[in-house]
Design a protein around this motif. Structure first.
Motif, PDB file in Angstrom:
ATOM      1  N   PHE A 142       0.754  -1.067   0.022  1.00 20.05           N
ATOM      2  CA  PHE A 142       0.035  -0.012   0.077  1.00 20.05           C
ATOM      3  C   PHE A 142       0.832   1.304  -0.081  1.00 20.05           C
ATOM      4  O   PHE A 142       0.267   2.254  -0.349  1.00 20.05           O
ATOM      5  CB  PHE A 142      -1.058  -0.072   1.207  1.00 20.05           C
ATOM      6  CG  PHE A 142      -0.449  -0.556   2.579  1.00 20.05           C
ATOM      7  CD1 PHE A 142       0.319   0.102   3.229  1.00 20.05           C
ATOM      8  CD2 PHE A 142      -0.753  -1.828   3.024  1.00 20.05           C
ATOM      9  CE1 PHE A 142       0.904  -0.372   4.387  1.00 20.05           C
ATOM     10  CE2 PHE A 142      -0.382  -2.214   4.161  1.00 20.05           C
ATOM     11  CZ  PHE A 142       0.350  -1.585   4.748  1.00 20.05           C
ATOM     12  N   THR A 143       1.914   1.177   0.207  1.00 20.60           N
ATOM     13  CA  THR A 143       2.985   2.144   0.178  1.00 20.60           C
ATOM     14  C   THR A 143       3.624   2.511  -1.359  1.00 20.60           C
ATOM     15  O   THR A 143       4.095   3.572  -1.777  1.00 20.60           O
ATOM     16  CB  THR A 143       4.170   2.381   1.460  1.00 20.60           C
ATOM     17  OG1 THR A 143       5.035   1.346   1.022  1.00 20.60           O
ATOM     18  CG2 THR A 143       3.501   2.110   2.695  1.00 20.60           C
ATOM     19  N   GLU A 144       3.694   1.438  -1.911  1.00 19.68           N
ATOM     20  CA  GLU A 144       4.519   1.189  -3.391  1.00 19.68           C
ATOM     21  C   GLU A 144       3.650   2.139  -4.291  1.00 19.68           C
ATOM     22  O   GLU A 144       4.468   3.011  -5.054  1.00 19.68           O
ATOM     23  CB  GLU A 144       4.218   0.045  -3.949  1.00 19.68           C
ATOM     24  CG  GLU A 144       4.930  -0.453  -5.179  1.00 19.68           C
ATOM     25  CD  GLU A 144       4.737  -1.606  -5.641  1.00 19.68           C
ATOM     26  OE1 GLU A 144       5.120  -2.104  -6.805  1.00 19.68           O
ATOM     27  OE2 GLU A 144       4.037  -2.623  -4.861  1.00 19.68           O
ATOM     28  N   LYS A 145       2.304   2.534  -4.444  1.00 24.56           N
ATOM     29  CA  LYS A 145       1.723   3.463  -5.230  1.00 24.56           C
ATOM     30  C   LYS A 145       2.371   5.023  -5.111  1.00 24.56           C
ATOM     31  O   LYS A 145       2.442   5.692  -6.280  1.00 24.56           O
ATOM     32  CB  LYS A 145       0.399   3.669  -5.050  1.00 24.56           C
ATOM     33  CG  LYS A 145      -0.191   3.802  -3.750  1.00 24.56           C
ATOM     34  CD  LYS A 145      -1.753   3.780  -3.273  1.00 24.56           C
ATOM     35  CE  LYS A 145      -2.285   4.070  -1.950  1.00 24.56           C
ATOM     36  NZ  LYS A 145      -3.713   3.998  -1.876  1.00 24.56           N
ATOM     37  N   TYR A 146       2.755   5.313  -3.841  1.00 22.79           N
ATOM     38  CA  TYR A 146       3.457   6.590  -3.578  1.00 22.79           C
ATOM     39  C   TYR A 146       4.771   6.665  -4.254  1.00 22.79           C
ATOM     40  O   TYR A 146       5.017   7.692  -4.961  1.00 22.79           O
ATOM     41  CB  TYR A 146       3.435   7.132  -2.188  1.00 22.79           C
ATOM     42  CG  TYR A 146       2.148   7.198  -1.446  1.00 22.79           C
ATOM     43  CD1 TYR A 146       1.310   8.180  -1.532  1.00 22.79           C
ATOM     44  CD2 TYR A 146       1.650   5.944  -0.668  1.00 22.79           C
ATOM     45  CE1 TYR A 146      -0.015   8.272  -0.815  1.00 22.79           C
ATOM     46  CE2 TYR A 146       0.426   5.887   0.187  1.00 22.79           C
ATOM     47  CZ  TYR A 146      -0.120   7.293  -0.260  1.00 22.79           C
ATOM     48  OH  TYR A 146      -1.410   7.095   0.501  1.00 22.79           O
ATOM     49  N   TYR A 147       5.611   5.640  -4.257  1.00 19.49           N
ATOM     50  CA  TYR A 147       6.896   5.521  -4.812  1.00 19.49           C
ATOM     51  C   TYR A 147       6.549   5.589  -6.221  1.00 19.49           C
ATOM     52  O   TYR A 147       7.569   6.291  -6.941  1.00 19.49           O
ATOM     53  CB  TYR A 147       7.514   4.387  -4.361  1.00 19.49           C
ATOM     54  CG  TYR A 147       7.896   4.448  -2.888  1.00 19.49           C
ATOM     55  CD1 TYR A 147       9.142   5.321  -2.241  1.00 19.49           C
ATOM     56  CD2 TYR A 147       7.420   3.885  -1.800  1.00 19.49           C
ATOM     57  CE1 TYR A 147       9.457   5.325  -1.045  1.00 19.49           C
ATOM     58  CE2 TYR A 147       7.710   3.977  -0.380  1.00 19.49           C
ATOM     59  CZ  TYR A 147       8.785   4.601  -0.259  1.00 19.49           C
ATOM     60  OH  TYR A 147       9.118   4.881   1.027  1.00 19.49           O
ATOM     61  N   ILE A 148       5.712   4.814  -6.876  1.00 22.04           N
ATOM     62  CA  ILE A 148       5.425   4.778  -8.290  1.00 22.04           C
ATOM     63  C   ILE A 148       5.195   6.084  -8.735  1.00 22.04           C
ATOM     64  O   ILE A 148       5.642   6.562  -9.997  1.00 22.04           O
ATOM     65  CB  ILE A 148       4.496   3.754  -8.682  1.00 22.04           C
ATOM     66  CG1 ILE A 148       5.098   2.256  -8.395  1.00 22.04           C
ATOM     67  CG2 ILE A 148       4.140   3.850  -9.984  1.00 22.04           C
ATOM     68  CD1 ILE A 148       4.228   1.000  -8.439  1.00 22.04           C
ATOM     69  N   ALA A 149       4.251   6.689  -7.976  1.00 22.20           N
ATOM     70  CA  ALA A 149       3.628   7.944  -8.469  1.00 22.20           C
ATOM     71  C   ALA A 149       4.937   9.000  -8.597  1.00 22.20           C
ATOM     72  O   ALA A 149       4.891   9.861  -9.544  1.00 22.20           O
ATOM     73  CB  ALA A 149       2.511   8.519  -7.708  1.00 22.20           C
ATOM     74  N   PHE A 150       5.632   9.002  -7.542  1.00 24.57           N
ATOM     75  CA  PHE A 150       6.734   9.911  -7.421  1.00 24.57           C
ATOM     76  C   PHE A 150       7.660   9.681  -8.578  1.00 24.57           C
ATOM     77  O   PHE A 150       8.254  10.577  -9.248  1.00 24.57           O
ATOM     78  CB  PHE A 150       7.460   9.780  -6.155  1.00 24.57           C
ATOM     79  CG  PHE A 150       8.747  10.426  -6.204  1.00 24.57           C
ATOM     80  CD1 PHE A 150       9.051  11.898  -5.994  1.00 24.57           C
ATOM     81  CD2 PHE A 150       9.895   9.838  -6.129  1.00 24.57           C
ATOM     82  CE1 PHE A 150      10.009  12.407  -6.111  1.00 24.57           C
ATOM     83  CE2 PHE A 150      11.303  10.479  -6.183  1.00 24.57           C
ATOM     84  CZ  PHE A 150      11.330  11.852  -5.958  1.00 24.57           C
ATOM     85  N   MET A 151       8.070   8.203  -9.105  1.00 16.78           N
ATOM     86  CA  MET A 151       8.825   7.856 -10.224  1.00 16.78           C
ATOM     87  C   MET A 151       8.338   8.549 -11.445  1.00 16.78           C
ATOM     88  O   MET A 151       9.248   8.914 -12.272  1.00 16.78           O
ATOM     89  CB  MET A 151       9.107   6.304 -10.143  1.00 16.78           C
ATOM     90  CG  MET A 151       9.787   5.849  -8.956  1.00 16.78           C
ATOM     91  SD  MET A 151      11.673   6.265  -9.265  1.00 16.78           S
ATOM     92  CE  MET A 151      12.136   5.389 -10.409  1.00 16.78           C
ATOM     93  N   PHE A 152       7.194   8.405 -11.638  1.00 15.39           N
ATOM     94  CA  PHE A 152       6.376   8.894 -12.773  1.00 15.39           C
ATOM     95  C   PHE A 152       6.672  10.523 -12.750  1.00 15.39           C
ATOM     96  O   PHE A 152       6.929  11.112 -13.795  1.00 15.39           O
ATOM     97  CB  PHE A 152       4.821   8.458 -13.011  1.00 15.39           C
ATOM     98  CG  PHE A 152       4.792   7.332 -13.624  1.00 15.39           C
ATOM     99  CD1 PHE A 152       4.977   6.916 -14.955  1.00 15.39           C
ATOM    100  CD2 PHE A 152       4.180   6.103 -12.828  1.00 15.39           C
ATOM    101  CE1 PHE A 152       4.903   5.741 -15.428  1.00 15.39           C
ATOM    102  CE2 PHE A 152       4.106   4.941 -13.162  1.00 15.39           C
ATOM    103  CZ  PHE A 152       4.293   4.735 -14.519  1.00 15.39           C
ATOM    104  N   PHE A 153       6.409  11.201 -11.824  1.00 10.28           N
ATOM    105  CA  PHE A 153       6.448  12.676 -11.663  1.00 10.28           C
ATOM    106  C   PHE A 153       7.953  13.002 -11.894  1.00 10.28           C
ATOM    107  O   PHE A 153       8.332  13.839 -12.542  1.00 10.28           O
ATOM    108  CB  PHE A 153       5.973  13.155 -10.270  1.00 10.28           C
ATOM    109  CG  PHE A 153       6.600  14.583  -9.955  1.00 10.28           C
ATOM    110  CD1 PHE A 153       5.909  15.422 -10.682  1.00 10.28           C
ATOM    111  CD2 PHE A 153       7.761  14.621  -9.183  1.00 10.28           C
ATOM    112  CE1 PHE A 153       6.275  16.766 -10.526  1.00 10.28           C
ATOM    113  CE2 PHE A 153       8.034  16.044  -8.907  1.00 10.28           C
ATOM    114  CZ  PHE A 153       7.147  17.229  -9.509  1.00 10.28           C
ATOM    115  N   ASP A 154       9.068  12.184 -11.245  1.00  8.57           N
ATOM    116  CA  ASP A 154      10.399  12.347 -11.296  1.00  8.57           C
ATOM    117  C   ASP A 154      10.813  12.373 -12.843  1.00  8.57           C
ATOM    118  O   ASP A 154      11.563  13.313 -13.415  1.00  8.57           O
ATOM    119  CB  ASP A 154      11.222  11.540 -10.494  1.00  8.57           C
ATOM    120  CG  ASP A 154      12.440  12.050 -10.359  1.00  8.57           C
ATOM    121  OD1 ASP A 154      12.913  13.097 -10.933  1.00  8.57           O
ATOM    122  OD2 ASP A 154      13.457  11.318  -9.885  1.00  8.57           O
ATOM    123  N   VAL A 155      10.534  11.052 -13.590  1.00 12.78           N
ATOM    124  CA  VAL A 155      10.856  11.098 -14.893  1.00 12.78           C
ATOM    125  C   VAL A 155      10.242  12.047 -16.024  1.00 12.78           C
ATOM    126  O   VAL A 155      10.890  12.635 -16.647  1.00 12.78           O
ATOM    127  CB  VAL A 155      10.279   9.746 -15.482  1.00 12.78           C
ATOM    128  CG1 VAL A 155      10.526   9.657 -16.856  1.00 12.78           C
ATOM    129  CG2 VAL A 155      11.172   8.582 -14.496  1.00 12.78           C
TER     130      VAL A 155
END
Length: 399
Positions: A142-155
């Motif tokens: 349930f915390t993974e979505k925050y990291y994935i969203a951040f990765m998309f934002f970062d890229v």
């Protein structure tokens, strides 16, 4: 030109290289800062993990109660964890981890921190097994979505910054070359204007001595009227001087036609009145020179065209001079006119003389005619057909 292209390629290469390096740098800085901030946010917000974990623990408690599961019944609760797609879970009894398991090993690295039971310890919830109470931690990503969203934002942000940099850099390069181009065009325009002015001044300056020379030749002809041989030589000199004068006129015409000065057209009038007088004048001059002229195909319709009286006069003067200099006296000169829906055409053809050729000339006369027609929104073309040299003038019909 090749050097300019090489410079552009070099600038673009440096631009893309800097953009790639800059994009990677922005991505790296944002990644490490963002990951640290997310870890701080997630670890500092116990409710975020607790609220996501508790429904699973409650359901697991119901499963343990219904099936009388003990802490040693690993296969039973392991099966439940697999059915519920649990990424990681741990069971602690009496301060010791009795079992822990990771069902997925492809999560992004920061999320894997949740596998660490030392971190998960503060989020464990008590479960009543059949043999004793134990603390359970269940993690379903349930915390993974925050990291994935951040990765998309970062890229996305890094790429956008790189694209913006390339766009601004290319705009700057284009603007620089536009400025250079405008300066070059300005210099070229000034040079052309100076050249045209010089050509016009030379033509005017040469006309004066030529006129004086023609006067002296006329006087010498009168004084040597009885001397046939002198008259012959004076006629040759006269022809050469007239050729020079014609070339001066052509040079002046070419300069005027190629000038960037605005040339205004006269008020549209019927084609017969716009060019008819000039055809008549050409007819008279050629007839006096001894040419046979066919005008059977000249016809007129009530269609208007717009010309500049100064240019149209020089057009027909140039064509008349060309015929006088290069046409075969034994062949008929043909004049034709025709109308179409959008154009009025004048065709003039003359026989090609074997011992005269346009190649003896610079061709500036026809070039001047072509440019003068273009300045009047018309066109000129020429062709050779069956021993005849044809010049065609086209004028747009003005509705």
């Amino acid at each position: 030109m090749r050097d300019d292209l090489k410079r552009v390629k070099q600038k673009l290469s440096w631009t893309f290289a800097i953009a790639i390096i800059g994009t990677c740098a922005v991505f790296g800085i944002l990644y490490y800062l963002g990951i640290d901030w997310l870890n701080f946010y997630i670890e500092g917000s116990s409710l975020l993990i607790y609220d996501n974990e508790k429904p699973y623990v409650d359901e697991f408690q119901q499963y343990v109660t219904d099936n009388d599961v003990s802490t040693t019944d690993i296969e039973q609760y392991d099966e439940w964890m697999a059915d519920h797609d649990v990424s990681f879970y741990s069971i602690e009894k009496e301060g010791k981890i009795v079992y822990s398991k990771s069902n997925v090993d492809k999560l992004i690295a920061p999320a894997k921190n949740m596998y660490d039971y030392r971190m998960a310890g503060s989020y464990q919830i008590s479960v009543n097994f059949s043999d004793t109470d134990a603390y359970v931690f269940i993690y379903t990503g349930f915390t993974e979505k925050y990291y994935i969203a951040f990765m998309f934002f970062d890229v996305g942000f890094s790429l956008m910054m790189g694209i913006v940099f390339v766009y601004l850099r290319i705009r700057k390069i284009i603007a620089g070359y536009q400025t250079e181009l405008e300066e070059t065009q300005s210099r070229e325009k000034k040079a052309r204007q100076e050249k045209d002015e010089l050509m016009r001044n030379m033509a005017h300056d040469l006309r004066t001595p030529l006129t004086g020379l023609m006067t002296y030749i006329d006087i010498m002809k009168i004084e040597n009227e009885a001397d046939e041989e002198n008259q012959k030589y004076l006629d040759i000199v006269t022809d050469k001087v007239m050729n020079i004068k014609t070339q001066m006129d052509n040079l002046l015409d070419f300069s005027m036609a190629s000038s960037e000065k605005n040339i205004e057209l006269d008020k549209p009038i019927e084609a017969e009145y716009a060019v008819g007088d000039y055809l008549s004048e050409m007819y008279a001059v050629l007839r006096d020179k001894g040419y046979t002229i066919d005008i059977e195909k000249i016809k007129w319709e009530k269609q208007n065209i717009a010309v500049n009286i100064g240019l149209i006069s020089r057009v027909f003067t140039n064509l008349t001079d060309n015929i006088c200099k290069y046409a075969d006296m034994d062949k008929t000169v043909v004049m034709e006119t025709s109308f179409s829906k959008n154009d009025f055409k004048v065709k003039i053809g003359n026989g090609i003389c074997d011992d005269k050729t346009l190649l003896e000339s610079t061709g500036i006369g026809l070039k001047s005619v072509d440019m003068m027609m273009l300045r009047m929104n018309g066109s000129m073309s020429y062709s050779r057909e069956h021993g005849m040299f044809w010049v065609k003038l086209e004028f747009p019909i003005v509705k």
